[in-house]
Design a protein around this motif. Structure first.
Motif, PDB file in Angstrom:
ATOM      1  N   ARG A  85      15.348  12.857  24.003  1.00 40.81           N
ATOM      2  CA  ARG A  85      15.759  13.004  22.606  1.00 40.81           C
ATOM      3  C   ARG A  85      17.274  12.912  22.452  1.00 40.81           C
ATOM      4  O   ARG A  85      17.776  12.745  21.354  1.00 40.81           O
ATOM      5  CB  ARG A  85      15.282  14.355  22.051  1.00 40.81           C
ATOM      6  CG  ARG A  85      13.778  14.440  21.880  1.00 40.81           C
ATOM      7  CD  ARG A  85      13.339  15.830  21.483  1.00 40.81           C
ATOM      8  NE  ARG A  85      13.473  16.783  22.580  1.00 40.81           N
ATOM      9  CZ  ARG A  85      13.228  18.078  22.479  1.00 40.81           C
ATOM     10  NH1 ARG A  85      12.877  18.599  21.317  1.00 40.81           N
ATOM     11  NH2 ARG A  85      13.331  18.878  23.521  1.00 40.81           N
ATOM     12  N   VAL A  86      18.002  13.067  23.588  1.00 43.10           N
ATOM     13  CA  VAL A  86      19.472  13.112  23.483  1.00 43.10           C
ATOM     14  C   VAL A  86      20.138  12.226  24.537  1.00 43.10           C
ATOM     15  O   VAL A  86      19.576  11.977  25.611  1.00 43.10           O
ATOM     16  CB  VAL A  86      20.011  14.557  23.667  1.00 43.10           C
ATOM     17  CG1 VAL A  86      19.557  15.446  22.530  1.00 43.10           C
ATOM     18  CG2 VAL A  86      19.620  15.145  25.012  1.00 43.10           C
ATOM     19  N   GLY A 123      24.550  18.834  22.335  1.00 41.42           N
ATOM     20  CA  GLY A 123      25.402  19.978  22.010  1.00 41.42           C
ATOM     21  C   GLY A 123      26.488  20.207  23.049  1.00 41.42           C
ATOM     22  O   GLY A 123      27.221  21.202  22.994  1.00 41.42           O
ATOM     23  N   ALA A 124      26.620  19.272  23.992  1.00 38.68           N
ATOM     24  CA  ALA A 124      27.535  19.494  25.120  1.00 38.68           C
ATOM     25  C   ALA A 124      28.970  19.810  24.660  1.00 38.68           C
ATOM     26  O   ALA A 124      29.586  20.773  25.150  1.00 38.68           O
ATOM     27  CB  ALA A 124      27.539  18.264  26.031  1.00 38.68           C
ATOM     28  N   ALA A 147      17.454  15.858  18.253  1.00 42.94           N
ATOM     29  CA  ALA A 147      18.656  16.182  19.027  1.00 42.94           C
ATOM     30  C   ALA A 147      19.115  17.605  18.720  1.00 42.94           C
ATOM     31  O   ALA A 147      19.495  18.360  19.625  1.00 42.94           O
ATOM     32  CB  ALA A 147      19.771  15.179  18.712  1.00 42.94           C
ATOM     33  N   LEU A 148      19.042  17.975  17.443  1.00 45.45           N
ATOM     34  CA  LEU A 148      19.505  19.327  17.078  1.00 45.45           C
ATOM     35  C   LEU A 148      18.674  20.415  17.745  1.00 45.45           C
ATOM     36  O   LEU A 148      19.193  21.471  18.104  1.00 45.45           O
ATOM     37  CB  LEU A 148      19.504  19.492  15.551  1.00 45.45           C
ATOM     38  CG  LEU A 148      20.648  18.747  14.842  1.00 45.45           C
ATOM     39  CD1 LEU A 148      20.452  18.776  13.329  1.00 45.45           C
ATOM     40  CD2 LEU A 148      22.017  19.340  15.199  1.00 45.45           C
ATOM     41  N   GLU A 149      17.381  20.135  17.961  1.00 44.37           N
ATOM     42  CA  GLU A 149      16.532  21.116  18.667  1.00 44.37           C
ATOM     43  C   GLU A 149      17.061  21.340  20.084  1.00 44.37           C
ATOM     44  O   GLU A 149      17.143  22.464  20.563  1.00 44.37           O
ATOM     45  CB  GLU A 149      15.098  20.596  18.764  1.00 44.37           C
ATOM     46  CG  GLU A 149      14.229  21.013  17.621  1.00 44.37           C
ATOM     47  CD  GLU A 149      12.828  20.429  17.745  1.00 44.37           C
ATOM     48  OE1 GLU A 149      12.311  20.288  18.870  1.00 44.37           O
ATOM     49  OE2 GLU A 149      12.260  20.099  16.691  1.00 44.37           O
ATOM     50  N   PHE A 165      24.421  24.660  13.100  1.00 46.62           N
ATOM     51  CA  PHE A 165      23.876  23.314  13.268  1.00 46.62           C
ATOM     52  C   PHE A 165      23.522  22.730  11.899  1.00 46.62           C
ATOM     53  O   PHE A 165      22.914  23.407  11.074  1.00 46.62           O
ATOM     54  CB  PHE A 165      22.648  23.352  14.182  1.00 46.62           C
ATOM     55  CG  PHE A 165      23.026  23.699  15.594  1.00 46.62           C
ATOM     56  CD1 PHE A 165      23.489  22.718  16.465  1.00 46.62           C
ATOM     57  CD2 PHE A 165      22.976  25.014  16.040  1.00 46.62           C
ATOM     58  CE1 PHE A 165      23.872  23.039  17.759  1.00 46.62           C
ATOM     59  CE2 PHE A 165      23.360  25.344  17.337  1.00 46.62           C
ATOM     60  CZ  PHE A 165      23.817  24.353  18.194  1.00 46.62           C
ATOM     61  N   VAL A 166      23.933  21.497  11.705  1.00 49.61           N
ATOM     62  CA  VAL A 166      23.741  20.859  10.398  1.00 49.61           C
ATOM     63  C   VAL A 166      23.076  19.496  10.600  1.00 49.61           C
ATOM     64  O   VAL A 166      23.604  18.667  11.341  1.00 49.61           O
ATOM     65  CB  VAL A 166      25.111  20.647   9.705  1.00 49.61           C
ATOM     66  CG1 VAL A 166      24.922  20.056   8.311  1.00 49.61           C
ATOM     67  CG2 VAL A 166      25.912  21.949   9.658  1.00 49.61           C
ATOM     68  N   GLU A 167      21.927  19.304   9.946  1.00 48.09           N
ATOM     69  CA  GLU A 167      21.279  17.993  10.017  1.00 48.09           C
ATOM     70  C   GLU A 167      21.820  17.144   8.878  1.00 48.09           C
ATOM     71  O   GLU A 167      21.630  17.471   7.704  1.00 48.09           O
ATOM     72  CB  GLU A 167      19.761  18.151   9.892  1.00 48.09           C
ATOM     73  CG  GLU A 167      19.041  16.837  10.102  1.00 48.09           C
ATOM     74  CD  GLU A 167      17.524  16.994  10.011  1.00 48.09           C
ATOM     75  OE1 GLU A 167      16.997  18.108  10.273  1.00 48.09           O
ATOM     76  OE2 GLU A 167      16.876  16.006   9.655  1.00 48.09           O
ATOM     77  N   SER A 168      22.541  16.089   9.241  1.00 47.47           N
ATOM     78  CA  SER A 168      23.199  15.300   8.198  1.00 47.47           C
ATOM     79  C   SER A 168      23.566  13.915   8.714  1.00 47.47           C
ATOM     80  O   SER A 168      23.849  13.728   9.888  1.00 47.47           O
ATOM     81  CB  SER A 168      24.469  16.068   7.776  1.00 47.47           C
ATOM     82  OG  SER A 168      25.330  15.256   7.041  1.00 47.47           O
ATOM     83  N   ASP A 169      23.563  12.960   7.789  1.00 45.68           N
ATOM     84  CA  ASP A 169      24.041  11.615   8.097  1.00 45.68           C
ATOM     85  C   ASP A 169      25.577  11.680   8.008  1.00 45.68           C
ATOM     86  O   ASP A 169      26.121  11.722   6.895  1.00 45.68           O
ATOM     87  CB  ASP A 169      23.433  10.647   7.071  1.00 45.68           C
ATOM     88  CG  ASP A 169      23.912   9.226   7.284  1.00 45.68           C
ATOM     89  OD1 ASP A 169      24.632   8.958   8.261  1.00 45.68           O
ATOM     90  OD2 ASP A 169      23.559   8.376   6.452  1.00 45.68           O
TER      91      ASP A 169
END
Ligand SMILES: C[S@@+](CC[C@H](N)C(=O)[O-])C[C@H]1O[C@@H](n2cnc3c(N)ncnc32)[C@H](O)[C@@H]1O
Length: 287
Positions: A85-86, A123-124, A147-149, A165-169
């Motif tokens: 996923r990342v 998140g590294a 990826a946020l997970e 954590f923010v899910e955003s374009d």
């Protein structure tokens, strides 16, 4: 089933030219260190261990990156969980973290900067920064909920519960004006589909396309991010980003056109390749 020795597993690694992979997989399977594996070729694997080794080795034979096979990658001296996923965090990206920390140190009294990381992936970067700067306020943005997970899992495992954590374009409208960060840090996808396509086959095959490609020359997402910063009232003190070596001239001209008159610096990674830009929005620092 005949017992399988460490030596025969190492031999499979040597044949494929993947000796390091065989040593690290053996260490993982045996719950031992790489050095012990190396020192004890006479050790034998139990039947269960041998089955696990085979299952993992099959993935290496299929060119799957070791980090995905073992679900771990080291970055900034910390161990991160990674899966498909990342993007697998790269050692050269540590330069980005280093450049932020140098700027924070130069700011003197401010050890609690507000930092927005765009395109956080595993998140590294966000976790490394929060680890070194526990007082910092860190926002980690990604368009991918998958990826946020993973990033949240990594943040939790290092007790970085303060990262938001923010899910955003990229950065939504008003985000910068509301959050007012001191730093915007980005390692956005920068592989081009027509130009600057410096990606290996195994990367293309296993790593998420969303984390790799950004338009014909790979710089579409950076262009959009620069526009968002240009049009927001609030400017961070520093904007830092990672890019591919050959992109320096193009990137420099985009940045100088968008933000003329500001101080722009470039840094090379350990291999001597141009890797990170730092744009300083604080005019007082050079007048
Ligand atoms: C090159 S990876 C970097 C991951 C991590 N920061 C690192 O350095 O290892 C780029 C990340 O940007 C994210 N991304 C792609 N397009 C995006 C967009 N429009 N807005 C926010 N994030 C985006 C991807 O999901 C991916 O996690």
């Amino acid at each position: 089933m005949p017992s399988v020795s460490v030596e025969s597993c190492l031999q499979r690694g040597r044949i494929l030219g993947k000796r390091l992979e065989s040593e690290l997989i053996l260490a993982h399977v045996l719950g031992s260190s790489r050095a012990s594996v190396f020192a004890h070729p006479e050790w034998t694997l139990t039947q269960a261990q041998s089955l696990v080794f085979d299952a993992l080795w099959f993935q290496i034979e299929a060119e799957k990156p070791l980090a995905y096979v073992l679900n771990r990658q080291e970055f900034w001296g910390l161990d991160f969980f990674v899966d498909e996923r990342v993007l697998i965090p790269r050692p050269e990206t540590e330069l980005l973290v280093e450049c932020v920390l140098n700027r924070v140190a130069a700011m003197g009294e401010c050890l609690s900067p507000r930092i927005v990381e765009v395109g956080t992936g595993s998140g590294a970067i966000a976790v490394a920064l929060q680890h070194v700067l526990p007082e910092a306020e860190v926002f980690a943005v990604d368009v991918s909920s998958d990826a946020l997970e993973v990033a949240q899992m990594n943040a939790l495992s290092y007790g970085c519960s303060g990262i938001q954590f923010v899910e955003s374009d990229l950065l939504q409208e008003c985000f910068l004006d509301e959050v007012k960060p001191d730093f915007v840090v980005a390692n956005l996808p920068y592989i081009g589909t027509e130009q600057f396509d410096f990606v290996q086959d195994s990367v293309r095959r296993y790593e998420p396309a969303l984390a790799l490609f950004a338009g014909a020359d790979g710089l579409d997402l950076y262009r959009r991010l620069f526009d968002q910063i240009f049009y927001s009232k609030w400017k961070p003190q520093f904007l830092l980003g990672e890019f591919g070596d050959a992109q320096r001239l193009v990137l420099e001209s985009i940045l100088l056109q968008r933000f003329p008159g500001y101080c722009l610096e470039f840094y090379k990674d350990g291999a001597g390749f141009d890797r990170v830009f730092v744009l300083n929005f604080d005019r007082s620092s050079f007048f």
